[in-house]
Design an enzyme around this catalytic site. Structure first.
Site, mmCIF file in Angstrom:
data_model
loop_
_atom_site.group_PDB
_atom_site.id
_atom_site.type_symbol
_atom_site.label_atom_id
_atom_site.label_comp_id
_atom_site.label_asym_id
_atom_site.label_seq_id
_atom_site.Cartn_x
_atom_site.Cartn_y
_atom_site.Cartn_z
ATOM 1 N NE ARG A 160 -0.088 -5.254 3.762
ATOM 2 C CZ ARG A 160 -1.145 -4.649 4.252
ATOM 3 N NH1 ARG A 160 -0.994 -3.669 5.121
ATOM 4 N NH2 ARG A 160 -2.341 -5.003 3.876
ATOM 5 C CG HIS B 149 -2.006 -1.011 1.133
ATOM 6 N ND1 HIS B 149 -2.998 -1.008 0.185
ATOM 7 C CD2 HIS B 149 -2.218 -2.114 1.887
ATOM 8 C CE1 HIS B 149 -3.777 -2.045 0.354
ATOM 9 N NE2 HIS B 149 -3.335 -2.741 1.386
#
Length: 117
Positions: free
Chosen positions: A89, A59
């Protein structure tokens, strides 16, 4: 069933020992999330005594190619407290991406879009 070599290697990293120890004792770990693409931000965040810092490729603005720069920035900081464990991530649940992040030195991987029943 035996664990794959990369799982054994990840579980043995010194950088994540503090975090794993806290989780084993059911204690919370102080973890920061980073969305910036600038490795200088990783260096600044490493000055704070976090247990781990997560570089968010899914993100955040960081791309896989910049993940090594962020890792180097985290590892370069010399502080009075233990260095935070570098976690990442990944953008997607892809074994190639996950293996690459472990190969360059991340101590932990957060995989998105995992569905369990």
């Amino acid at each position: 069933r035996p664990r794959p070599a990369w799982v054994r290697a990840m579980s043995q990293t010194a950088a994540s020992a503090l975090v794993r120890g806290k989780w084993a004792k059911k204690e919370p770990a102080l973890v920061a999330w980073m969305h910036s693409e600038d490795p200088l931000m990783a260096e600044v965040m490493a000055q704070v005594p976090f247990d781990a810092i997560v570089i968010d490729i899914q993100h955040g603005h960081t791309r896989t190619t910049a993940a090594l720069d962020h890792l180097r920035a985290l590892q370069a900081v010399q502080t009075a407290h233990p260095q935070p464990a570098p976690f990442v991530r990944v953008a997607k649940n892809d074994l190639g991406d996950i293996g690459h992040m472990l190969d360059i030195g991340y101590a932990g991987i957060i995989c998105p879009l995992i569905e369990t029943q």
